[in-house]
Scaffold this motif. Structure first.
Motif, short mmCIF file in Angstrom:
data_model
loop_
_atom_site.label_atom_id
_atom_site.label_comp_id
_atom_site.label_asym_id
_atom_site.label_seq_id
_atom_site.Cartn_x
_atom_site.Cartn_y
_atom_site.Cartn_z
N MET A 76 0.98 -1.11 0.07
CA MET A 76 0.01 -0.20 -0.01
C MET A 76 0.86 1.19 0.05
N THR A 77 0.44 2.21 -0.95
CA THR A 77 1.26 3.43 -1.02
C THR A 77 0.46 4.62 -0.50
N VAL A 78 1.13 5.76 -0.03
CA VAL A 78 0.48 6.83 0.22
C VAL A 78 1.01 8.03 -0.76
N ALA A 79 0.23 9.06 -0.91
CA ALA A 79 0.50 9.98 -2.03
C ALA A 79 -0.10 11.35 -1.78
N ARG A 80 0.67 12.41 -2.21
CA ARG A 80 0.14 13.67 -2.10
C ARG A 80 0.43 14.31 -3.23
N THR A 81 -0.41 15.43 -3.77
CA THR A 81 -0.28 16.21 -4.97
C THR A 81 0.67 17.34 -4.68
N VAL A 82 1.60 17.94 -5.46
CA VAL A 82 2.68 18.95 -5.29
C VAL A 82 2.32 19.85 -6.58
N GLU A 83 2.74 20.99 -6.51
CA GLU A 83 2.67 21.73 -7.69
C GLU A 83 4.04 22.86 -7.80
N LEU A 84 4.29 22.99 -8.96
CA LEU A 84 5.77 23.69 -9.34
C LEU A 84 5.34 24.91 -10.32
N GLU A 85 5.81 26.04 -9.92
CA GLU A 85 5.43 27.05 -10.87
C GLU A 85 6.63 27.98 -11.02
N GLY A 86 6.90 28.62 -12.17
CA GLY A 86 7.80 29.57 -12.22
C GLY A 86 8.73 29.37 -13.51
N ASP B 146 6.19 4.43 -0.12
CA ASP B 146 5.55 3.37 0.60
C ASP B 146 5.05 3.51 1.85
N THR B 147 5.71 4.60 2.74
CA THR B 147 5.10 4.78 3.89
C THR B 147 4.90 6.23 4.32
N GLU B 148 4.16 6.74 5.47
CA GLU B 148 4.00 8.20 5.33
C GLU B 148 5.20 8.86 5.87
N GLU B 149 6.19 8.25 6.40
CA GLU B 149 7.33 8.87 6.96
C GLU B 149 8.10 9.02 5.62
N ASP B 150 8.33 8.23 4.61
CA ASP B 150 8.93 8.30 3.54
C ASP B 150 8.64 9.45 2.65
N LEU B 151 7.25 9.38 2.48
CA LEU B 151 6.61 10.64 1.78
C LEU B 151 6.81 12.05 2.53
N ARG B 152 6.83 12.00 3.71
CA ARG B 152 6.99 13.34 4.40
C ARG B 152 8.65 13.75 4.10
N ALA B 153 9.47 12.77 4.10
CA ALA B 153 10.92 13.32 3.90
C ALA B 153 10.92 13.71 2.24
N ILE B 154 10.21 12.99 1.46
CA ILE B 154 10.35 13.48 0.10
C ILE B 154 9.68 14.88 0.07
N LEU B 155 8.38 14.95 0.67
CA LEU B 155 7.82 16.38 0.39
C LEU B 155 8.66 17.57 1.15
N HIS B 156 9.42 17.20 2.18
CA HIS B 156 10.44 18.17 2.75
C HIS B 156 11.46 18.72 1.71
N GLU B 157 12.03 17.77 1.17
CA GLU B 157 13.20 18.01 0.19
C GLU B 157 12.41 18.90 -1.00
N LEU B 158 11.35 18.42 -1.60
CA LEU B 158 10.33 18.94 -2.52
C LEU B 158 10.31 20.58 -2.24
N ASN B 159 9.87 20.56 -1.05
CA ASN B 159 9.57 22.02 -0.11
C ASN B 159 10.61 23.07 -0.41
N GLN B 160 11.88 22.53 -0.12
CA GLN B 160 13.08 23.18 -0.14
C GLN B 160 13.40 23.75 -1.79
N GLN B 161 12.80 23.02 -2.60
CA GLN B 161 13.11 23.32 -4.01
C GLN B 161 11.84 24.30 -4.46
N GLY B 162 10.85 24.69 -3.71
CA GLY B 162 9.91 25.43 -4.19
C GLY B 162 8.56 24.75 -4.44
N ALA B 163 8.57 23.30 -4.40
CA ALA B 163 7.44 22.74 -4.75
C ALA B 163 6.22 23.07 -3.61
N THR B 164 4.95 23.07 -3.61
CA THR B 164 4.09 23.33 -2.79
C THR B 164 3.05 22.45 -2.70
#
Length: 422
Positions: free
Chosen positions: A1-11, A57-75
């Motif tokens: 089972m996987t977890v997912a979130r949608t992010v946006e990049l603009e610019g 795969d996990t909420e913890e893994d997704l959270r770590a990925i979202l953190h790194e994407l956030n640093q690059q400007g993804a929302t």
């Protein structure tokens, strides 16, 4: 089972490499992505938009990925308000607090995006809702009708009860983007390190920027190392301070001591900077200099007494240019003007950094990194050093906006002085 979130990049996410970097982050961290919408800007100033689903795969893994994407400007799409938790004690932040970048940042509070004041890397985000009767925003004392404010705080400044942002929800980061045409200020070395000699064209670019800052009543901060004196750039820097092209100076005890020693004894670390000879007992000159300044009560008092009548520190006093001398464990003396408490010195440097529009980092690794840590990524920065490690370490540490020049400081500053004054 996987977890997912949608992010946006603009610019200008294609030109700057942001989009490709974000794709790489997801895959490198074991996640997957699926692009749902992609609109490419079709003319020079048009922005590109990308919407993608990120899976892990996990909420913890997704959270770590979202953190790194956030640093690059993804929302995160369809954002919620930021999560706020009170600090449990002075100097202690909640678990999973959001650690800041130095990029312009916005936090969603009560349904509105609020710009973070004085962005700075490696800090906590603290929210104040503006109700003087209820400063922590608990809702117990009033309606909280004041405008919310979000600011950065270093960890040692966090107070018990401060509302600290945790997690990644409700945070938007906007990294500076490389101009599409490579032009604009500092376009000659956009985003990198130059090891070429300081040619006239490079000096002209920096001088033009300094003139523009001066014309707009802005602030140029010079961060100085002792090598300026050793290499023969001291008099040229003093001329720039005297002419009003330097509005503040940040250095260590060593720079000030060698500058004053040059005035009192004609030497720097006991060496005559004109003929490179070693005068008898010249190795004692620096400690004699410290003793003399201590006896008089400080640098300003030495200038007023006429004992110090030239050099960089003299010009700072004579022209009311504020300076911060931050001490270290290696300092002799130190001078009475040197701040020996490291937290106090950090705060003094932070005030200088927040006021600067342009920063010249001149041949000093430790002070360049210290000041760089306090600068928002929107502050134009030039780092000059003969040692490539100084420049690359500053860039690697997070000051990605810095332009690096690997060259002799004793050549660079006189050329800059000639361009500006002659």
């Amino acid at each position: 089972m996987t977890v997912a979130r949608t992010v946006e990049l603009e610019g200008h996410i294609i030109d700057s490499g942001t989009m490709g970097h974000c794709f790489g982050v997801v895959m490198d961290m074991g996640g997957e992505f699926e692009v749902e919408e992609f609109e490419v800007g079709r003319h020079k100033h048009a922005e590109t938009y990308c919407r993608m689903t990120v899976m892990a795969d996990t909420e913890e893994d997704l959270r770590a990925i979202l953190h790194e994407l956030n640093q690059q400007g993804a929302t995160v799409a369809d954002p919620r308000d930021a999560t706020l938790e009170p600090a449990p004690e002075d100097g202690v932040v909640p678990i999973d607090f959001y650690s800041t970048t130095n990029h312009p940042t916005y936090v969603r509070v009560d349904g509105e995006w609020v710009e973070v004041a004085d962005p700075e890397m490696d800090c906590a985000l603290v929210v104040e809702r503006g109700d003087p009767a209820d400063p922590q925003g608990t809702g117990d004392a009033g309606e909280g009708d004041g405008e919310p404010r979000v600011s950065t705080k270093v960890l040692n400044a966090v107070e018990e009860g401060d509302l600290v942002v945790t997690g990644e929800t409700g945070i938007r980061v906007e990294p500076p983007e490389r101009p599409r045409d490579g032009g604009g200020s500092f376009g000659f070395m956009q985003g990198g390190v130059s090891s070429e000699r300081p040619s006239e064209s490079l000096i002209e670019e920096i001088a033009d920027e300094m003139r523009e800052v001066q014309a707009e009543d802005g602030n140029v901060l010079a961060v100085c190392g002792p090598a300026i004196v050793h290499a023969g750039g001291r008099d040229a820097l003093a001329d720039l301070v005297g002419a009003g092209y330097v509005d503040a100076l940040s250095a260590g005890n060593g720079f000030a001591v060698h500058d004053l020693e040059r005035d009192l004894y004609g030497t720097s670390l006991g060496v005559d900077t004109e003929n490179l000879e070693h005068p008898r007992e010249g190795h004692k000159h620096h400690i004699y200099t410290i003793s003399e300044i201590v006896r008089l009560g400080g640098i300003e008092e030495a200038v007023e007494a006429g004992v110090v009548d030239e050099g960089v520190m003299y010009e700072c006093v004579a022209n009311d240019v504020p300076f911060v001398l931050a001490g270290s464990i290696r300092d002799d003396g130190p001078l009475p003007d040197t701040i020996t408490d490291s937290i106090e010195a950090q705060n003094a440097i932070r005030e200088q950094a927040h006021e600067a529009d342009l920063v010249l980092m001149l041949s000093t690794l430790l002070h360049s990194v210290a000041v760089g840590n306090c600068l928002p990524s929107t502050t134009k920065t030039v780092c000059v050093d003969i040692n490539p490690a100084t420049v690359t370490q500053l860039l690697d540490r997070g000051s990605a906006q810095a332009i690096g020049m690997v060259t002799d400081i004793g050549t660079f500053i006189p050329m800059l002085r000639d361009e500006l004054l002659e």
